[in-house]
Design a protein around this motif. Structure first.
Motif, PDB file in Angstrom:
ATOM      1  N   GLU A  96      -0.934  21.703  31.408  1.00 36.19           N
ATOM      2  CA  GLU A  96      -0.122  20.606  31.948  1.00 36.19           C
ATOM      3  C   GLU A  96       1.362  20.844  31.696  1.00 36.19           C
ATOM      4  OE1 GLU A  96      -1.635  17.194  29.897  1.00 36.19           O
ATOM      5  OE2 GLU A  96      -3.143  16.785  31.431  1.00 36.19           O
ATOM      6  N   GLN A  97       1.690  21.338  30.492  1.00 37.83           N
ATOM      7  CA  GLN A  97       3.096  21.586  30.168  1.00 37.83           C
ATOM      8  C   GLN A  97       3.665  22.699  31.044  1.00 37.83           C
ATOM      9  OE1 GLN A  97       2.243  22.192  26.010  1.00 37.83           O
ATOM     10  NE2 GLN A  97       3.497  20.431  25.445  1.00 37.83           N
ATOM     11  N   ALA A 130       2.635  23.598  34.029  1.00 35.53           N
ATOM     12  CA  ALA A 130       2.757  23.098  35.395  1.00 35.53           C
ATOM     13  C   ALA A 130       3.988  22.196  35.538  1.00 35.53           C
ATOM     14  CB  ALA A 130       1.489  22.341  35.787  1.00 35.53           C
ATOM     15  N   LEU A 131       4.199  21.326  34.565  1.00 37.38           N
ATOM     16  CA  LEU A 131       5.369  20.453  34.612  1.00 37.38           C
ATOM     17  C   LEU A 131       6.659  21.260  34.542  1.00 37.38           C
ATOM     18  CD1 LEU A 131       4.144  17.564  32.287  1.00 37.38           C
ATOM     19  CD2 LEU A 131       4.642  17.372  34.734  1.00 37.38           C
ATOM     20  N   ASP A 188       7.114  24.367  35.396  1.00 29.70           N
ATOM     21  CA  ASP A 188       7.267  25.088  36.671  1.00 29.70           C
ATOM     22  C   ASP A 188       7.875  24.178  37.732  1.00 29.70           C
ATOM     23  OD1 ASP A 188       6.365  27.641  35.980  1.00 29.70           O
ATOM     24  OD2 ASP A 188       4.263  27.109  36.345  1.00 29.70           O
ATOM     25  N   ARG A 189       7.375  22.952  37.820  1.00 25.18           N
ATOM     26  CA  ARG A 189       7.883  22.016  38.820  1.00 25.18           C
ATOM     27  C   ARG A 189       9.326  21.611  38.521  1.00 25.18           C
ATOM     28  NH1 ARG A 189       4.382  20.444  42.532  1.00 25.18           N
ATOM     29  NH2 ARG A 189       2.179  20.800  42.172  1.00 25.18           N
ATOM     30  N   ALA A 228       7.243  15.523  39.346  1.00 23.76           N
ATOM     31  CA  ALA A 228       6.338  16.521  38.768  1.00 23.76           C
ATOM     32  C   ALA A 228       5.083  15.846  38.232  1.00 23.76           C
ATOM     33  CB  ALA A 228       7.050  17.295  37.659  1.00 23.76           C
ATOM     34  N   ALA A 248       2.869  14.884  41.166  1.00 26.56           N
ATOM     35  CA  ALA A 248       2.252  16.071  41.766  1.00 26.56           C
ATOM     36  C   ALA A 248       1.126  16.629  40.894  1.00 26.56           C
ATOM     37  CB  ALA A 248       3.312  17.143  42.000  1.00 26.56           C
ATOM     38  N   GLU A 249       1.227  16.436  39.585  1.00 28.60           N
ATOM     39  CA  GLU A 249       0.196  16.935  38.669  1.00 28.60           C
ATOM     40  C   GLU A 249      -0.828  15.861  38.305  1.00 28.60           C
ATOM     41  OE1 GLU A 249      -0.258  20.084  37.741  1.00 28.60           O
ATOM     42  OE2 GLU A 249       1.439  20.595  39.046  1.00 28.60           O
ATOM     43  N   LEU A 300      -0.427  13.021  36.726  1.00 28.91           N
ATOM     44  CA  LEU A 300      -0.224  12.532  35.365  1.00 28.91           C
ATOM     45  C   LEU A 300       0.593  11.251  35.416  1.00 28.91           C
ATOM     46  CD1 LEU A 300       0.881  15.869  33.637  1.00 28.91           C
ATOM     47  CD2 LEU A 300      -1.354  14.769  33.456  1.00 28.91           C
ATOM     48  N   ALA A 313       3.559  12.680  31.137  1.00 31.07           N
ATOM     49  CA  ALA A 313       4.468  13.780  31.489  1.00 31.07           C
ATOM     50  C   ALA A 313       5.641  13.837  30.523  1.00 31.07           C
ATOM     51  CB  ALA A 313       4.959  13.617  32.930  1.00 31.07           C
ATOM     52  N   ARG A 348       4.404  15.296  27.249  1.00 26.30           N
ATOM     53  CA  ARG A 348       4.165  16.742  27.342  1.00 26.30           C
ATOM     54  C   ARG A 348       5.490  17.510  27.338  1.00 26.30           C
ATOM     55  NH1 ARG A 348      -0.308  15.543  25.720  1.00 26.30           N
ATOM     56  NH2 ARG A 348      -2.152  15.556  27.039  1.00 26.30           N
TER      57      ARG A 348
END
Length: 178
Positions: free
Chosen positions: A118-119, A121-122, A124-125, A135, A138-139, A141, A146, A149
């Motif tokens: 999750e971290q 992905a966040l 990256d976004r 973000a 989109a994930e 969460l 978020a 994280r």
């Protein structure tokens, strides 16, 4: 109840590394106790600032289970084990679900390896220009999750701002072999 996210979680390779971590935690006001069984019957022990430590062998699933349970209840954990063994990998995976895990200095100092999916992905976004709210959506969460994280990622990278965390993440990601 949720585990205390600032409770320390360390998986180290040697007793010397554990001693160094435990001395630092004691200076910071944590009560250090050997073994992973919690003495307090109440569920949430986060306010006690208790850190449990011990060795977890390759086949010592009971100690690993107790360490994860203690962490889930809010205690800090310093486990001495081989993070590359199956028990060590399982311990790190389980502890990572509860929050950031600091591993041995020998493990290449790669913070990206300690980030949960999750971290990553966040981050990256955020690196691609999304806001934390975008973000999170989109994930799938909540914004609160978020933000937690990202705060954990900032702590792992040792920075104060989200922008600094994103930049540190990008620098380390570029250094990783494909």
């Amino acid at each position: 109840m949720t585990p205390q996210t600032d409770a320390p979680r360390h998986v180290v390779a040697t007793s010397a590394e554990a001693d160094t971590v435990l001395r630092r935690l004691a200076r910071e006001g944590w009560t250090v106790r050997s073994g992973f069984a919690l003495p307090d019957p109440s569920w949430d022990v986060g306010n006690a600032r208790l850190v449990l430590h011990g060795r977890i062998g390759d086949d010592d699933l009971e100690s690993a289970r107790l360490a994860v349970l203690a962490s889930a209840r809010g205690a800090g954990v310093v486990a001495i084990c081989d993070a590359e063994s199956s028990a060590g990998r399982a311990l790190v995976d389980d502890l990572t679900r509860l929050g950031p895990v600091n591993q041995s200095a020998d493990s290449s100092g790669d913070v990206i390896a300690t980030l949960i999916p999750e971290q990553r992905a966040l981050l990256d976004r955020l690196a691609s220009g999304d806001t934390i709210a975008a973000a999170a959506a989109a994930e799938f969460l909540s914004l609160r999750t978020a933000n937690r994280r990202i705060a954990e990622a900032r702590q792992l990278f040792g920075v104060r701002t989200t922008r600094e965390a994103v930049l540190a993440y990008l620098r380390q990601r570029q250094r990783q072999p494909e």
